[in-house]
Design a protein around this motif. Structure first.
Motif, PDB file in Angstrom:
ATOM      1  N   ARG A   1      -2.357  -3.262  -3.520  1.00  0.00           N
ATOM      2  CA  ARG A   1      -2.699  -4.523  -4.164  1.00  0.00           C
ATOM      3  C   ARG A   1      -1.818  -5.643  -3.639  1.00  0.00           C
ATOM      4  O   ARG A   1      -0.821  -5.408  -2.979  1.00  0.00           O
TER       5      ARG A   1
ATOM      6  N   HIS B   1       6.486  -1.342  -9.688  1.00  0.00           N
ATOM      7  CA  HIS B   1       5.057  -1.043  -9.687  1.00  0.00           C
ATOM      8  C   HIS B   1       4.870   0.455  -9.910  1.00  0.00           C
ATOM      9  O   HIS B   1       5.365   1.267  -9.124  1.00  0.00           O
TER      10      HIS B   1
ATOM     11  N   ILE C   1       3.009   3.437  -9.305  1.00  0.00           N
ATOM     12  CA  ILE C   1       2.022   3.789  -8.282  1.00  0.00           C
ATOM     13  C   ILE C   1       1.055   4.847  -8.798  1.00  0.00           C
ATOM     14  O   ILE C   1      -0.147   4.698  -8.699  1.00  0.00           O
ATOM     15  N   THR C   2       1.600   5.904  -9.365  1.00  0.00           N
ATOM     16  CA  THR C   2       0.744   6.980  -9.840  1.00  0.00           C
ATOM     17  C   THR C   2       1.513   7.901 -10.774  1.00  0.00           C
ATOM     18  O   THR C   2       2.742   7.948 -10.737  1.00  0.00           O
TER      19      THR C   2
ATOM     20  N   ASP D   1       0.878  -1.172   0.000  1.00  0.00           N
ATOM     21  CA  ASP D   1       0.000   0.000   0.000  1.00  0.00           C
ATOM     22  C   ASP D   1       0.918   1.225   0.000  1.00  0.00           C
ATOM     23  O   ASP D   1       1.674   1.426   0.951  1.00  0.00           O
TER      24      ASP D   1
ATOM     25  N   GLU E   1      -1.784   3.366  -4.502  1.00  0.00           N
ATOM     26  CA  GLU E   1      -2.080   2.035  -5.032  1.00  0.00           C
ATOM     27  C   GLU E   1      -1.911   1.037  -3.906  1.00  0.00           C
ATOM     28  O   GLU E   1      -0.953   1.102  -3.144  1.00  0.00           O
TER      29      GLU E   1
END
Length: 178
Positions: free
Chosen positions: A94, A114, A116-117, A78, A92
């Motif tokens: 998951r 990953h 994230i944004t 997270d 994000e």
């Protein structure tokens, strides 16, 4: 002839998709790359300003696990990006799963990036990154993040081309046998 065309369409689809995703993830210029300590915490991203927009946050996780099932929940994460006034501008959460690469149990080492944004910097100042990572079946061997400025968006026409080649490959495969 049909088999050759099907192979070309599928290879073209995978190639265009992979190239587009690589360009998306590596566009812009990296301004921060940092290793993080601990399963949770907060780090300050110093000095973001409007001229850097859009900015992309990438969370990196290195892990090891003994994969036994076809799908293995490796870890849960997270990550939140907060602006200078404390508003969450991107996040994000998951669970990352890993698949076995062959028959039987296997030892897997993974390095996952990953995204994230991707956000526009509306307020100049120090942004904060909050993270929490919980191992499931994997052992986390390292975490970190990077910040890229002036990134590009997803190249939608190339993604549509990749999807079209994939669909066309299936159509040729199904109707070419008749």
């Amino acid at each position: 002839m049909y088999k050759f065309l099907v192979i070309i369409l599928f290879v073209l689809s995978v190639g265009v998709f992979g190239w587009t995703m690589h360009s998306y993830a590596t566009s812009g210029e990296e301004i921060v790359s940092k290793r993080l300590q601990g399963p949770s915490g907060e780090d300050v991203i110093v000095g973001l300003d409007k001229s850097m927009s859009p900015v992309r946050i990438i969370f990196n996780v290195k892990s090891e696990m003994h994969a036994q099932d076809t799908t293995n929940p490796a870890y849960k994460y997270d990550v939140k990006l907060l602006d200078p006034v404390g508003t969450i501008v991107g996040s994000e959460a998951r669970t990352q799963s890993e698949k076995k690469s062959d028959q039987g149990p296997s030892f897997e080492r993974n390095n996952q990036n990953h995204i994230i944004t991707t956000v526009n910097v509306d307020i100049d100042g120090d942004y904060r990154l909050q993270w929490k990572i919980s191992p499931k079946k994997a052992k986390i061997t390292g975490i970190g993040y990077s910040v890229r400025k002036n990134v590009e968006g997803m190249n939608i026409p190339f993604m549509l081309l990749a999807g079209g080649c994939f669909v066309l490959g299936w159509i040729v495969l199904i109707f070419g046998r008749r």
